[in-house]
Design an enzyme around this catalytic site. Structure first.
Site, mmCIF file in Angstrom:
data_model
loop_
_atom_site.group_PDB
_atom_site.id
_atom_site.type_symbol
_atom_site.label_atom_id
_atom_site.label_comp_id
_atom_site.label_asym_id
_atom_site.label_seq_id
_atom_site.Cartn_x
_atom_site.Cartn_y
_atom_site.Cartn_z
ATOM 1 C CG HIS A 185 -2.135 -1.026 1.229
ATOM 2 N ND1 HIS A 185 -3.118 -0.681 0.513
ATOM 3 C CD2 HIS A 185 -1.781 -2.194 1.818
ATOM 4 C CE1 HIS A 185 -4.148 -2.400 1.138
ATOM 5 N NE2 HIS A 185 -2.451 -3.014 2.025
ATOM 6 C CB SER A 315 15.945 20.475 -15.027
ATOM 7 O OG SER A 315 15.141 21.254 -15.272
ATOM 8 C CE LYS A 321 14.420 17.847 -11.140
ATOM 9 N NZ LYS A 321 13.371 16.726 -11.925
ATOM 10 C CD GLU A 328 10.042 10.815 -16.383
ATOM 11 O OE1 GLU A 328 10.582 11.093 -17.945
ATOM 12 O OE2 GLU A 328 10.435 10.595 -15.270
#
Length: 462
Positions: A185, A315, A321, A328
Protein backbone atom coordinates in the site's frame (compact mmCIF):
# COMPACT_ATOMS: atom_id res chain seq x y z
CA UNK A 1 3.44 9.38 -66.94
CA UNK A 2 2.13 6.17 -68.43
CA UNK A 3 -1.46 5.04 -68.76
CA UNK A 4 -2.47 1.77 -67.12
CA UNK A 5 -5.80 0.01 -67.19
CA UNK A 6 -7.71 -2.01 -64.61
CA UNK A 7 -11.31 -3.29 -64.57
CA UNK A 8 -12.63 0.23 -63.95
CA UNK A 9 -10.74 1.96 -66.76
CA UNK A 10 -7.52 3.87 -67.37
CA UNK A 11 -5.34 5.51 -64.72
CA UNK A 12 -2.20 7.62 -65.07
CA UNK A 13 0.83 6.24 -63.23
CA UNK A 14 4.28 7.79 -62.89
CA UNK A 15 6.80 6.25 -65.28
CA UNK A 16 9.26 5.49 -62.49
CA UNK A 17 6.68 3.62 -60.38
CA UNK A 18 6.58 -0.16 -60.43
CA UNK A 19 3.05 -0.19 -59.09
CA UNK A 20 0.00 -0.09 -61.32
CA UNK A 21 -3.53 1.19 -61.63
CA UNK A 22 -5.04 -0.30 -58.50
CA UNK A 23 -2.26 1.07 -56.29
CA UNK A 24 -2.62 4.47 -57.94
CA UNK A 25 -6.36 4.49 -57.26
CA UNK A 26 -5.71 3.69 -53.61
CA UNK A 27 -3.27 6.60 -53.33
CA UNK A 28 -6.03 8.88 -54.62
CA UNK A 29 -8.98 7.53 -52.66
CA UNK A 30 -7.27 6.76 -49.35
CA UNK A 31 -5.14 9.83 -48.62
CA UNK A 32 -5.83 9.36 -44.91
CA UNK A 33 -3.19 10.03 -42.28
CA UNK A 34 0.49 9.25 -42.53
CA UNK A 35 0.51 5.65 -41.24
CA UNK A 36 1.74 3.43 -44.05
CA UNK A 37 1.14 -0.28 -44.31
CA UNK A 38 3.95 -1.78 -42.19
CA UNK A 39 6.80 -3.09 -44.29
CA UNK A 40 6.88 -6.42 -42.40
CA UNK A 41 3.42 -7.11 -43.84
CA UNK A 42 4.61 -6.18 -47.33
CA UNK A 43 7.65 -8.42 -46.95
CA UNK A 44 5.48 -11.30 -45.70
CA UNK A 45 3.13 -10.89 -48.67
CA UNK A 46 6.14 -11.10 -50.98
CA UNK A 47 7.44 -14.21 -49.22
CA UNK A 48 4.07 -15.85 -49.82
CA UNK A 49 4.07 -14.74 -53.49
CA UNK A 50 7.52 -16.26 -54.05
CA UNK A 51 6.47 -19.57 -52.53
CA UNK A 52 3.14 -19.50 -54.39
CA UNK A 53 4.86 -19.04 -57.77
CA UNK A 54 7.18 -21.97 -57.16
CA UNK A 55 4.39 -24.20 -55.88
CA UNK A 56 2.07 -23.28 -58.77
CA UNK A 57 4.92 -24.12 -61.12
CA UNK A 58 5.33 -27.55 -59.53
CA UNK A 59 1.59 -28.11 -59.72
CA UNK A 60 1.62 -27.31 -63.47
CA UNK A 61 -0.58 -24.23 -63.01
CA UNK A 62 2.01 -21.58 -63.88
CA UNK A 63 4.10 -21.61 -67.06
CA UNK A 64 7.65 -22.71 -66.32
CA UNK A 65 9.20 -19.63 -67.92
CA UNK A 66 7.26 -17.34 -65.53
CA UNK A 67 8.01 -19.11 -62.26
CA UNK A 68 11.49 -17.84 -61.48
CA UNK A 69 11.03 -14.28 -62.77
CA UNK A 70 8.01 -13.92 -60.46
CA UNK A 71 9.68 -15.73 -57.55
CA UNK A 72 12.93 -13.77 -57.86
CA UNK A 73 11.08 -10.46 -58.02
CA UNK A 74 9.10 -11.48 -54.94
CA UNK A 75 12.31 -12.46 -53.14
CA UNK A 76 13.74 -9.01 -53.86
CA UNK A 77 10.61 -7.35 -52.45
CA UNK A 78 10.75 -9.60 -49.39
CA UNK A 79 14.38 -8.61 -48.85
CA UNK A 80 13.44 -4.92 -48.76
CA UNK A 81 15.04 -3.92 -52.07
CA UNK A 82 11.89 -2.17 -53.30
CA UNK A 83 10.41 -0.68 -50.12
CA UNK A 84 9.82 2.72 -51.74
CA UNK A 85 7.29 1.09 -54.08
CA UNK A 86 4.79 0.47 -51.28
CA UNK A 87 3.30 3.86 -50.36
CA UNK A 88 -0.23 2.86 -49.34
CA UNK A 89 -1.78 3.82 -46.02
CA UNK A 90 -3.09 1.49 -43.37
CA UNK A 91 -6.46 3.20 -43.78
CA UNK A 92 -7.75 1.40 -46.85
CA UNK A 93 -10.09 -1.46 -47.58
CA UNK A 94 -10.50 -3.64 -44.51
CA UNK A 95 -9.40 -6.79 -46.33
CA UNK A 96 -6.04 -5.31 -47.31
CA UNK A 97 -6.88 -5.73 -51.01
CA UNK A 98 -5.11 -2.55 -52.10
CA UNK A 99 -1.84 -3.57 -50.43
CA UNK A 100 -2.11 -7.09 -51.81
CA UNK A 101 -2.55 -5.62 -55.29
CA UNK A 102 0.30 -3.17 -54.67
CA UNK A 103 2.56 -6.18 -54.08
CA UNK A 104 1.10 -8.06 -57.07
CA UNK A 105 1.63 -5.09 -59.39
CA UNK A 106 5.19 -4.39 -58.31
CA UNK A 107 6.21 -8.04 -58.61
CA UNK A 108 4.53 -8.34 -62.02
CA UNK A 109 6.30 -5.26 -63.37
CA UNK A 110 9.67 -6.38 -62.00
CA UNK A 111 9.17 -9.80 -63.58
CA UNK A 112 8.06 -8.34 -66.91
CA UNK A 113 11.12 -6.10 -67.12
CA UNK A 114 13.28 -9.11 -66.32
CA UNK A 115 11.62 -10.86 -69.27
CA UNK A 116 12.18 -7.87 -71.56
CA UNK A 117 8.63 -6.53 -71.52
CA UNK A 118 7.56 -2.95 -70.89
CA UNK A 119 6.63 -1.75 -67.41
CA UNK A 120 2.85 -1.72 -67.06
CA UNK A 121 2.30 -4.12 -69.95
CA UNK A 122 0.88 -6.93 -67.76
CA UNK A 123 2.28 -9.32 -70.34
CA UNK A 124 3.62 -11.96 -70.06
CA UNK A 125 3.13 -11.63 -66.27
CA UNK A 126 -0.26 -10.44 -65.07
CA UNK A 127 -0.60 -9.27 -61.43
CA UNK A 128 -3.88 -11.13 -60.88
CA UNK A 129 -3.65 -14.10 -63.20
CA UNK A 130 -0.07 -15.06 -62.34
CA UNK A 131 1.29 -13.36 -59.20
CA UNK A 132 -2.02 -13.79 -57.33
CA UNK A 133 -2.67 -17.27 -58.75
CA UNK A 134 -4.46 -19.51 -56.25
CA UNK A 135 -4.96 -16.66 -53.82
CA UNK A 136 -7.45 -14.03 -52.73
CA UNK A 137 -6.72 -10.92 -50.70
CA UNK A 138 -9.11 -12.45 -48.18
CA UNK A 139 -6.78 -15.37 -47.46
CA UNK A 140 -3.33 -14.09 -48.41
CA UNK A 141 -3.51 -10.85 -46.40
CA UNK A 142 -4.41 -12.49 -43.06
CA UNK A 143 -1.74 -15.08 -43.81
CA UNK A 144 0.77 -12.27 -44.23
CA UNK A 145 -0.38 -10.76 -40.92
CA UNK A 146 0.29 -14.04 -39.12
CA UNK A 147 3.62 -14.51 -40.86
CA UNK A 148 4.88 -10.98 -40.18
CA UNK A 149 3.76 -11.00 -36.56
CA UNK A 150 5.20 -14.45 -35.79
CA UNK A 151 8.50 -13.41 -37.38
CA UNK A 152 8.59 -10.18 -35.36
CA UNK A 153 7.91 -12.03 -32.11
CA UNK A 154 10.83 -14.38 -32.72
CA UNK A 155 13.26 -11.84 -34.18
CA UNK A 156 12.54 -8.81 -31.99
CA UNK A 157 10.31 -9.35 -28.98
CA UNK A 158 11.52 -12.59 -27.41
CA UNK A 159 15.27 -11.75 -27.64
CA UNK A 160 14.68 -8.34 -25.99
CA UNK A 161 12.48 -9.90 -23.32
CA UNK A 162 15.01 -12.63 -22.55
CA UNK A 163 17.85 -10.11 -22.35
CA UNK A 164 15.98 -7.96 -19.83
CA UNK A 165 14.91 -10.98 -17.82
CA UNK A 166 18.45 -12.35 -17.68
CA UNK A 167 19.89 -9.03 -16.52
CA UNK A 168 17.21 -8.67 -13.84
CA UNK A 169 18.12 -12.18 -12.71
CA UNK A 170 21.73 -11.06 -12.44
CA UNK A 171 20.67 -8.04 -10.42
CA UNK A 172 18.63 -10.30 -8.17
CA UNK A 173 21.80 -12.26 -7.43
CA UNK A 174 23.89 -9.11 -7.04
CA UNK A 175 21.42 -7.75 -4.47
CA UNK A 176 20.89 -11.07 -2.68
CA UNK A 177 22.54 -9.98 0.59
CA UNK A 178 21.13 -6.45 0.76
CA UNK A 179 18.26 -6.01 3.21
CA UNK A 180 15.50 -3.46 2.72
CA UNK A 181 12.12 -2.63 4.12
CA UNK A 182 9.24 -4.09 2.16
CA UNK A 183 6.27 -1.93 1.21
CA UNK A 184 2.60 -2.68 0.79
CA UNK A 185 0.00 0.00 0.00
CA UNK A 186 3.08 2.25 -0.46
CA UNK A 187 3.54 1.96 3.31
CA UNK A 188 6.28 0.29 5.38
CA UNK A 189 5.96 -3.48 5.69
CA UNK A 190 8.23 -6.25 6.96
CA UNK A 191 11.87 -6.67 5.83
CA UNK A 192 13.01 -8.48 2.73
CA UNK A 193 16.04 -8.74 0.51
CA UNK A 194 16.44 -6.39 -2.43
CA UNK A 195 17.33 -9.49 -4.42
CA UNK A 196 14.00 -11.06 -3.50
CA UNK A 197 12.19 -8.02 -4.86
CA UNK A 198 14.07 -8.31 -8.15
CA UNK A 199 13.34 -12.03 -8.31
CA UNK A 200 9.68 -11.08 -8.51
CA UNK A 201 10.40 -8.99 -11.59
CA UNK A 202 12.19 -11.93 -13.18
CA UNK A 203 9.21 -14.20 -12.66
CA UNK A 204 6.77 -11.62 -13.99
CA UNK A 205 8.74 -11.56 -17.23
CA UNK A 206 8.93 -15.36 -17.25
CA UNK A 207 5.14 -15.47 -17.07
CA UNK A 208 4.93 -12.88 -19.85
CA UNK A 209 7.17 -14.95 -22.09
CA UNK A 210 5.20 -18.11 -21.35
CA UNK A 211 1.96 -16.34 -22.25
CA UNK A 212 3.36 -15.12 -25.55
CA UNK A 213 4.71 -18.54 -26.45
CA UNK A 214 1.37 -20.13 -25.59
CA UNK A 215 -0.43 -18.25 -28.37
CA UNK A 216 2.23 -18.65 -31.07
CA UNK A 217 0.75 -21.91 -32.45
CA UNK A 218 -2.33 -19.96 -33.50
CA UNK A 219 -0.15 -17.59 -35.51
CA UNK A 220 1.51 -20.48 -37.35
CA UNK A 221 -1.87 -21.38 -38.88
CA UNK A 222 -2.30 -19.55 -42.22
CA UNK A 223 -5.57 -18.80 -44.01
CA UNK A 224 -4.03 -19.76 -47.36
CA UNK A 225 -6.25 -22.01 -49.45
CA UNK A 226 -9.48 -20.40 -48.33
CA UNK A 227 -9.47 -17.84 -51.18
CA UNK A 228 -12.55 -15.58 -51.16
CA UNK A 229 -14.89 -17.00 -48.50
CA UNK A 230 -13.13 -20.10 -47.18
CA UNK A 231 -14.29 -22.64 -49.76
CA UNK A 232 -11.01 -22.64 -51.69
CA UNK A 233 -12.53 -21.72 -55.05
CA UNK A 234 -9.89 -21.27 -57.81
CA UNK A 235 -7.01 -22.83 -55.92
CA UNK A 236 -5.42 -26.27 -56.10
CA UNK A 237 -6.23 -28.56 -53.13
CA UNK A 238 -2.51 -29.06 -52.44
CA UNK A 239 -1.59 -25.38 -52.84
CA UNK A 240 -1.86 -24.23 -49.21
CA UNK A 241 -0.03 -27.20 -47.71
CA UNK A 242 2.86 -26.99 -50.19
CA UNK A 243 3.23 -23.21 -49.75
CA UNK A 244 3.29 -23.63 -45.97
CA UNK A 245 5.95 -26.34 -46.27
CA UNK A 246 8.09 -24.15 -48.50
CA UNK A 247 7.74 -21.17 -46.16
CA UNK A 248 8.57 -23.37 -43.18
CA UNK A 249 11.82 -24.46 -44.84
CA UNK A 250 12.80 -20.90 -45.68
CA UNK A 251 11.73 -19.15 -42.47
CA UNK A 252 12.17 -21.90 -39.85
CA UNK A 253 8.63 -21.39 -38.55
CA UNK A 254 6.26 -24.38 -38.14
CA UNK A 255 3.62 -23.01 -40.51
CA UNK A 256 0.53 -24.95 -41.53
CA UNK A 257 -2.82 -24.33 -43.25
CA UNK A 258 -5.54 -23.30 -40.81
CA UNK A 259 -7.78 -26.17 -39.76
CA UNK A 260 -10.86 -24.15 -40.64
CA UNK A 261 -10.49 -21.61 -43.43
CA UNK A 262 -13.85 -20.02 -42.67
CA UNK A 263 -12.72 -19.06 -39.17
CA UNK A 264 -9.33 -17.93 -40.50
CA UNK A 265 -10.98 -15.41 -42.83
CA UNK A 266 -13.81 -14.24 -40.60
CA UNK A 267 -12.07 -14.23 -37.21
CA UNK A 268 -8.86 -12.83 -35.81
CA UNK A 269 -8.53 -14.81 -32.60
CA UNK A 270 -4.80 -15.55 -32.82
CA UNK A 271 -3.80 -11.92 -33.27
CA UNK A 272 -6.25 -10.79 -30.61
CA UNK A 273 -4.86 -13.36 -28.16
CA UNK A 274 -1.31 -12.25 -28.87
CA UNK A 275 -2.30 -8.62 -28.37
CA UNK A 276 -3.73 -9.58 -24.99
CA UNK A 277 -0.45 -11.22 -24.03
CA UNK A 278 1.44 -8.12 -25.16
CA UNK A 279 -0.83 -6.08 -22.92
CA UNK A 280 -0.07 -8.41 -20.01
CA UNK A 281 3.66 -8.06 -20.65
CA UNK A 282 3.25 -4.27 -20.76
CA UNK A 283 1.42 -4.43 -17.43
CA UNK A 284 4.39 -6.23 -15.85
CA UNK A 285 6.92 -3.90 -17.43
CA UNK A 286 5.03 -0.87 -16.18
CA UNK A 287 5.10 -2.24 -12.64
CA UNK A 288 8.84 -2.93 -12.87
CA UNK A 289 9.58 0.49 -14.35
CA UNK A 290 7.53 2.26 -11.70
CA UNK A 291 9.15 0.32 -8.83
CA UNK A 292 12.62 1.20 -10.06
CA UNK A 293 11.56 4.80 -10.60
CA UNK A 294 10.14 5.01 -7.06
CA UNK A 295 13.19 3.39 -5.46
CA UNK A 296 15.43 5.76 -7.39
CA UNK A 297 13.43 8.85 -6.43
CA UNK A 298 15.24 11.70 -4.77
CA UNK A 299 18.15 11.43 -4.56
CA UNK A 300 17.77 13.21 -1.21
CA UNK A 301 14.10 14.02 -0.76
CA UNK A 302 12.78 10.71 -2.08
CA UNK A 303 13.38 7.05 -1.31
CA UNK A 304 16.85 7.14 -2.83
CA UNK A 305 17.38 3.38 -2.43
CA UNK A 306 18.62 2.81 -5.99
CA UNK A 307 21.09 4.88 -7.95
CA UNK A 308 19.92 5.05 -11.56
CA UNK A 309 22.36 5.73 -14.40
CA UNK A 310 22.78 9.42 -15.18
CA UNK A 311 22.27 9.45 -18.94
CA UNK A 312 21.36 13.04 -19.74
CA UNK A 313 20.50 16.38 -18.07
CA UNK A 314 16.97 16.31 -16.74
CA UNK A 315 15.91 19.91 -16.66
CA UNK A 316 16.19 23.03 -18.77
CA UNK A 317 16.00 25.23 -15.66
CA UNK A 318 17.29 23.17 -12.69
CA UNK A 319 21.06 22.56 -12.99
CA UNK A 320 22.29 19.10 -12.07
CA UNK A 321 18.86 17.47 -12.16
CA UNK A 322 18.74 13.92 -13.54
CA UNK A 323 15.48 12.11 -14.21
CA UNK A 324 14.44 8.42 -14.55
CA UNK A 325 13.93 8.85 -18.28
CA UNK A 326 14.27 5.20 -19.30
CA UNK A 327 11.50 4.22 -16.89
CA UNK A 328 9.37 7.05 -18.24
CA UNK A 329 9.90 6.02 -21.86
CA UNK A 330 9.07 2.40 -21.06
CA UNK A 331 5.95 3.53 -19.19
CA UNK A 332 4.72 5.51 -22.19
CA UNK A 333 5.27 2.52 -24.45
CA UNK A 334 3.19 0.42 -22.08
CA UNK A 335 0.38 2.99 -22.22
CA UNK A 336 0.46 2.84 -26.02
CA UNK A 337 0.31 -0.97 -25.94
CA UNK A 338 -2.77 -0.80 -23.70
CA UNK A 339 -4.44 1.47 -26.27
CA UNK A 340 -3.36 -0.73 -29.17
CA UNK A 341 -4.88 -3.77 -27.49
CA UNK A 342 -8.20 -1.96 -27.04
CA UNK A 343 -8.19 -1.16 -30.77
CA UNK A 344 -7.31 -4.76 -31.68
CA UNK A 345 -10.01 -6.18 -29.42
CA UNK A 346 -12.70 -4.00 -31.00
CA UNK A 347 -11.43 -4.57 -34.53
CA UNK A 348 -11.27 -8.34 -34.04
CA UNK A 349 -14.90 -8.33 -32.90
CA UNK A 350 -16.08 -6.81 -36.17
CA UNK A 351 -16.12 -9.83 -38.44
CA UNK A 352 -19.29 -9.97 -40.52
CA UNK A 353 -20.30 -13.27 -42.05
CA UNK A 354 -17.29 -14.59 -44.02
CA UNK A 355 -14.76 -11.79 -43.51
CA UNK A 356 -13.28 -9.49 -40.89
CA UNK A 357 -12.69 -6.14 -42.58
CA UNK A 358 -10.49 -4.53 -39.92
CA UNK A 359 -7.38 -6.52 -40.78
CA UNK A 360 -5.00 -3.64 -41.64
CA UNK A 361 -5.57 -1.83 -38.35
CA UNK A 362 -5.19 -5.09 -36.42
CA UNK A 363 -1.87 -5.83 -38.10
CA UNK A 364 -0.65 -2.26 -37.70
CA UNK A 365 -1.38 -2.14 -33.97
CA UNK A 366 -0.01 -5.58 -33.13
CA UNK A 367 3.21 -4.95 -35.04
CA UNK A 368 3.59 -1.53 -33.42
CA UNK A 369 3.15 -3.06 -29.97
CA UNK A 370 5.80 -5.69 -30.72
CA UNK A 371 8.28 -3.14 -32.08
CA UNK A 372 7.74 -0.64 -29.27
CA UNK A 373 8.00 -3.24 -26.53
CA UNK A 374 11.12 -4.80 -28.05
CA UNK A 375 12.84 -1.44 -28.53
CA UNK A 376 11.82 -0.13 -25.10
CA UNK A 377 12.93 -3.29 -23.28
CA UNK A 378 16.26 -3.18 -25.08
CA UNK A 379 16.74 0.48 -24.18
CA UNK A 380 15.65 -0.05 -20.56
CA UNK A 381 18.05 -2.99 -20.27
CA UNK A 382 21.07 -1.16 -21.68
CA UNK A 383 20.52 2.30 -20.27
CA UNK A 384 18.89 1.62 -16.91
CA UNK A 385 19.10 -1.91 -15.51
CA UNK A 386 22.69 -2.36 -16.71
CA UNK A 387 23.87 0.52 -14.53
CA UNK A 388 21.57 0.15 -11.52
CA UNK A 389 23.28 0.32 -8.14
CA UNK A 390 21.87 -0.26 -4.67
CA UNK A 391 22.40 2.51 -2.12
CA UNK A 392 23.01 0.26 0.87
CA UNK A 393 23.34 3.11 3.36
CA UNK A 394 19.94 4.53 2.44
CA UNK A 395 18.34 1.09 2.50
CA UNK A 396 19.74 0.51 5.98
CA UNK A 397 18.39 3.83 7.28
CA UNK A 398 14.89 2.95 6.09
CA UNK A 399 15.19 -0.54 7.53
CA UNK A 400 16.35 0.69 10.94
CA UNK A 401 13.64 3.34 11.21
CA UNK A 402 10.72 1.17 10.21
CA UNK A 403 8.14 0.30 12.86
CA UNK A 404 6.96 -2.79 11.00
CA UNK A 405 9.77 -4.89 12.44
CA UNK A 406 7.32 -5.14 15.34
CA UNK A 407 5.64 -7.94 13.39
CA UNK A 408 8.38 -10.27 14.63
CA UNK A 409 7.15 -9.69 18.21
CA UNK A 410 3.66 -11.02 17.51
CA UNK A 411 4.47 -14.70 18.27
CA UNK A 412 5.90 -13.67 21.67
CA UNK A 413 3.62 -10.82 22.72
CA UNK A 414 0.51 -11.22 20.59
CA UNK A 415 -0.93 -8.86 18.02
CA UNK A 416 -2.55 -6.39 20.45
CA UNK A 417 0.57 -5.74 22.55
CA UNK A 418 2.78 -5.53 19.45
CA UNK A 419 0.38 -2.98 17.95
CA UNK A 420 0.52 -0.86 21.10
CA UNK A 421 4.32 -0.85 20.99
CA UNK A 422 4.31 0.31 17.35
CA UNK A 423 1.70 2.97 18.07
CA UNK A 424 3.65 4.26 21.07
CA UNK A 425 6.88 4.50 19.05
CA UNK A 426 5.06 6.36 16.29
CA UNK A 427 3.32 8.80 18.65
CA UNK A 428 6.42 9.52 20.72
CA UNK A 429 8.81 9.58 17.78
CA UNK A 430 10.98 7.01 19.50
CA UNK A 431 12.62 3.89 18.17
CA UNK A 432 10.80 0.60 18.17
CA UNK A 433 13.35 -0.82 20.59
CA UNK A 434 12.82 2.01 23.07
CA UNK A 435 9.06 1.65 22.95
CA UNK A 436 9.24 -2.12 23.40
CA UNK A 437 11.51 -1.86 26.43
CA UNK A 438 9.34 0.89 27.93
CA UNK A 439 6.32 -1.39 27.70
CA UNK A 440 7.83 -3.78 30.23
CA UNK A 441 6.54 -6.77 28.26
CA UNK A 442 9.95 -7.89 27.00
CA UNK A 443 13.55 -7.53 28.17
CA UNK A 444 16.56 -6.31 26.18
CA UNK A 445 18.08 -9.71 25.56
CA UNK A 446 14.85 -11.14 24.17
CA UNK A 447 14.28 -8.03 22.08
CA UNK A 448 17.74 -8.10 20.53
CA UNK A 449 17.28 -11.75 19.66
CA UNK A 450 13.89 -11.22 18.02
CA UNK A 451 14.35 -7.87 16.25
CA UNK A 452 16.90 -9.11 13.76
CA UNK A 453 15.79 -8.32 10.19
CA UNK A 454 17.93 -11.06 8.70
CA UNK A 455 15.76 -13.62 10.55
CA UNK A 456 12.52 -12.23 9.09
CA UNK A 457 13.11 -13.18 5.48
CA UNK A 458 11.53 -16.63 5.28
CA UNK A 459 8.88 -18.81 7.01
CA UNK A 460 9.55 -19.68 10.64
CA UNK A 461 11.40 -22.95 11.15
CA UNK A 462 9.86 -23.71 14.55
Amino acid sequence: MRRERDSLGEVEVADDAFWGAQTQRSLHFFAIGEERMPLPIIHALAQIKAAAARVNGKLGLLAANLVEPIAQAADEVAAGQWDAQFPLRVWQTGSGTQSNMNVNEVIANLANECLGAARGSKNPVHPNDHVNLGQSSNDVFPSALHLSVASAVHAQLLPALQCLRDLLQQRSQDFADILKIGRTHLMDAVPMRLGQEFSGYVDQLRQGEAGIRSVLPGLYALALGGTAVGTGLNTHPDFALQVCRMLTERLSLPLRPAENAFAALAGQEALCQLSGQLRSLAMSLLKIANDIRWMGSGPRAGLGELALPENEPGSSIMPGKVNPTQAEALSMVCAQVFGNDATVAFAASQGNFELNVYKPVIGYNVLQSITLLADAMRSFTLHCVQGLQARADRLQVHLDSSLMLVTALVPSLGYERAAKIAQRAHQEGSTLRAAALASGWIDAAQLDEILRPERMLAPDRN
